[in-house]
Design a protein around this motif. Structure first.
Motif, mmCIF file in Angstrom:
data_model
loop_
_atom_site.group_PDB
_atom_site.id
_atom_site.type_symbol
_atom_site.label_atom_id
_atom_site.label_comp_id
_atom_site.label_asym_id
_atom_site.label_seq_id
_atom_site.Cartn_x
_atom_site.Cartn_y
_atom_site.Cartn_z
ATOM 1 N N SER A 139 57.154 5.958 -1.411
ATOM 2 C CA SER A 139 56.441 5.040 -0.516
ATOM 3 C C SER A 139 56.740 5.286 0.951
ATOM 4 O O SER A 139 55.989 4.845 1.825
ATOM 5 N N SER B 46 53.060 16.017 -1.389
ATOM 6 C CA SER B 46 54.194 15.133 -1.109
ATOM 7 C C SER B 46 55.424 15.911 -0.689
ATOM 8 O O SER B 46 56.279 15.415 0.046
ATOM 9 N N GLY C 194 47.258 7.388 -0.559
ATOM 10 C CA GLY C 194 47.897 8.240 -1.548
ATOM 11 C C GLY C 194 46.998 9.260 -2.210
ATOM 12 O O GLY C 194 47.461 10.058 -3.030
ATOM 13 N N GLU D 213 51.819 8.852 1.670
ATOM 14 C CA GLU D 213 51.682 7.650 0.849
ATOM 15 C C GLU D 213 51.457 6.381 1.676
ATOM 16 O O GLU D 213 51.247 5.305 1.128
#
Length: 303
Positions: A4, A141, A191, A9
């Motif tokens: 998070s 990510s 996301g 994100e």
């Protein structure tokens, strides 16, 4: 770092009311965010250059390039790698993709496969990776276990490693000789890294494969002279490429291709130097595949 907390994100302040917008306003919002991608890629160019120099050196000495990723990242690798043989007449082995869940995951998602770090290493081992190869781990990510496992293994045997992510100080960067972090900011749809992050990575993979192939002599001027003329469209492109370079007629270009087994490079050299197929092929070999150098070689040695 928690998922998070990653930039990829976070919620995008410009799309907080996405579900209340009209169709055209949704499109405008996406478009405005997409405009930021090219700027982020521009910031990463020095790192991309470093990666390409290493990839070029590896491929010119018989090494291979591996893209490793899961989900969208793996699919991007498949798209880029699969275009190299028809566009540049490379062998399927030169540029490959190793995808979490296997190639079947290109069409149908294999949930959970991206979380297996050991499998990333195992799948590379199956390809008989050596220290002469280059491995690019792709993950928006920057923390996906599968490509991280692949990079750890590649690094352990001395292969050059590249981490391609969309977050600063990405976890995968710790295991990369070259870290390419393209920070495109939060997605319009929180996301959903198939959007800006994937677009950035597609742009960079285009740059990596195309620039490397230019450096390997598979391009003359800005033309695909190593195109594999395996269907009608590509055969027509081959003819028009020859016409563009040599100023011959369509019929002459077509005839030249019959003499060279549909290979564009020797056809160009034959016509530009008024020589035979055998001499054109020899000149290309002496010039390490570079058309411009082959033409210069024959001009000097025939005069």
């Amino acid at each position: 770092m928690k998922l998070s907390a990653l930039t990829t994100e976070k919620r995008n302040e410009n799309s907080m009311e996405l579900d209340q917008l009209s169709t055209i306003d949704i499109l405008k919002t996406i478009n405005q965010e997409d405009k930021k991608v090219a700027e982020a890629v521009a910031d990463a160019l020095p790192k991309v250059e470093n990666a390409i120099e290493q990839i070029y050196q590896a491929l010119s000495k018989g090494g291979r390039l591996f893209y490793v990723g899961a989900g969208t990242s793996g699919r991007l690798g498949v798209i880029d790698a699969s275009e190299c043989p028809p566009t540049f007449m490379t062998s399927p082995e030169m540029v490959q993709t190793v995808m979490a869940g296997g190639m079947g995951a290109f069409v149908n998602a294999v949930e959970g496969s991206e979380d297996d770090e050991r499998q990333g290493a195992a799948d590379l081992k199956e390809r008989n990776l050596t220290k002469h190869d280059v491995v690019i781990g792709i993950t928006a990510s920057g923390r996906t276990p599968y490509p991280i496992g692949a990079l750890k293994f590649a690094h352990s045997i001395g292969a050059y490693t590249v981490g391609l992510s969309c977050n600063e100080n990405a976890l995968i960067s710790r295991y990369a000789d070259c870290e390419i972090e393209v920070v495109v900011g939060p997605e319009v749809l929180t996301g959903s890294t198939r959007m800006k992050a994937a677009t950035a990575h597609k742009m960079i993979l285009n740059m990596i494969s195309t620039t490397t192939m230019v450096k390997l002599g598979k391009v003359y001027e800005n033309l695909m002279v190593d195109v594999h003329a395996s269907n009608y469209k590509l055969l027509e492109r081959a003819k028009h490429t020859i016409m563009e370079v040599t100023n011959v007629t369509y019929e002459e270009a077509e005839y030249a291709l019959t003499l060279t087994n549909k290979e564009v490079k020797p056809a160009i050299v034959m016509l530009e130097c008024d020589t035979t197929y055998e001499k054109a092929k020899y000149a290309i070999q002496q010039s390490n595949g570079y058309v411009r150098k082959a033409i210069d070689y024959l001009n000097k040695n025939q005069s």
